[in-house]
Design a protein around this motif. Sequence first.
Motif, PDB file in Angstrom:
ATOM      1  N   ALA A 151       0.688  -1.305  -0.062  1.00  0.00           N
ATOM      2  CA  ALA A 151       0.134   0.007   0.063  1.00  0.00           C
ATOM      3  C   ALA A 151       0.761   1.278  -0.008  1.00  0.00           C
ATOM      4  O   ALA A 151       1.934   1.137   0.552  1.00  0.00           O
ATOM      5  N   TYR A 153      -0.449   4.651   0.322  1.00  0.00           N
ATOM      6  CA  TYR A 153      -1.233   5.727   0.973  1.00  0.00           C
ATOM      7  C   TYR A 153      -0.542   5.931   2.576  1.00  0.00           C
ATOM      8  O   TYR A 153      -0.725   7.105   2.939  1.00  0.00           O
ATOM      9  N   ASN A 154       0.022   5.265   2.902  1.00  0.00           N
ATOM     10  CA  ASN A 154       1.040   5.261   4.305  1.00  0.00           C
ATOM     11  C   ASN A 154       2.087   5.944   3.788  1.00  0.00           C
ATOM     12  O   ASN A 154       3.135   6.002   4.934  1.00  0.00           O
ATOM     13  N   HIS A 165       3.490  -3.020   7.233  1.00  0.00           N
ATOM     14  CA  HIS A 165       2.286  -2.640   6.751  1.00  0.00           C
ATOM     15  C   HIS A 165       1.300  -3.927   6.552  1.00  0.00           C
ATOM     16  O   HIS A 165       0.261  -4.299   7.086  1.00  0.00           O
ATOM     17  N   ARG A 183      -2.511   4.057   9.620  1.00  0.00           N
ATOM     18  CA  ARG A 183      -3.618   3.784   9.069  1.00  0.00           C
ATOM     19  C   ARG A 183      -4.346   4.902   8.482  1.00  0.00           C
ATOM     20  O   ARG A 183      -3.976   6.043   8.624  1.00  0.00           O
ATOM     21  N   TRP A 184      -5.077   4.525   7.391  1.00  0.00           N
ATOM     22  CA  TRP A 184      -6.132   5.289   6.659  1.00  0.00           C
ATOM     23  C   TRP A 184      -6.680   6.046   7.594  1.00  0.00           C
ATOM     24  O   TRP A 184      -7.405   5.576   8.653  1.00  0.00           O
ATOM     25  N   GLY A 185      -6.865   7.493   7.478  1.00  0.00           N
ATOM     26  CA  GLY A 185      -7.233   8.286   8.502  1.00  0.00           C
ATOM     27  C   GLY A 185      -6.537   8.892   9.318  1.00  0.00           C
ATOM     28  O   GLY A 185      -7.214  10.113   9.899  1.00  0.00           O
ATOM     29  N   ASP A 186      -5.563   8.481   9.456  1.00  0.00           N
ATOM     30  CA  ASP A 186      -4.378   9.327  10.253  1.00  0.00           C
ATOM     31  C   ASP A 186      -4.364  10.654   9.431  1.00  0.00           C
ATOM     32  O   ASP A 186      -4.425  10.715   8.421  1.00  0.00           O
ATOM     33  N   CYS A 189      -2.950  11.200   5.794  1.00  0.00           N
ATOM     34  CA  CYS A 189      -3.437  10.658   4.630  1.00  0.00           C
ATOM     35  C   CYS A 189      -4.326  11.698   3.809  1.00  0.00           C
ATOM     36  O   CYS A 189      -4.648  11.366   2.835  1.00  0.00           O
ATOM     37  N   TYR A 190      -4.766  12.811   4.294  1.00  0.00           N
ATOM     38  CA  TYR A 190      -5.535  13.732   3.593  1.00  0.00           C
ATOM     39  C   TYR A 190      -4.712  14.683   2.982  1.00  0.00           C
ATOM     40  O   TYR A 190      -3.758  15.242   3.385  1.00  0.00           O
TER      41      TYR A 190
END
Length: 190
Positions: A151, A153-154, A165, A183-186, A189-190
């Motif tokens: 992945a 995204y991290n 991961h 993790r996604w949402g940390d 990630c935005y």
Amino acid sequence: MKRIIVGITGATGAIYGVQILEALRAAGDCETHLVISPWAEKTIVLETEYSPQQVKRMATFCHDYRNQAAPIASGSFGADGMVIAPCSMKTLSGIAHGYADNLIGRAADVMLKERRRLIMAPRETPLNEIHLENMLKLTRAGAVMVPPMPAFYNHPVSLEDIIKHHTSRILDLLGIDNSLTRRWGDSFCY
């Protein structure tokens, strides 16, 4: 305390099995039962800085690959889950077709028949139709396929980040809390 079986086969990616053992030991409250295939022993030496003996010492118990009388070969043993990482196509095929000629195959067969969590990290590329059919057959039987796919995204910066991961995702599937990866949402990630 959770009882987790870890199988390491001869496919490339032995470090995944090693990392899972390390993470389960660090998590505490886990009794680990390790089975290493003969080819996995060779792969560990070729691909990692560990010896097979060092890897075996990471587990609570280590069982001989040929020992079909080991406790993990019985449904009455009561394991909470099993991970095969990496999982060779030979092992995957054997399990898919009920050919339990060694302890990894037998323990996996027990997990399926007892409807317990079986997680497999198949390591091969490209995949042919037979590989895919065997994975589908096992998925339909209750196994979870978790091939090592990175992945991004991290924002991994090292191979270790990618391995951690994947290990984190496997631990999540076993219901074991961990903080091996962001993790996604940390916020990053935005």
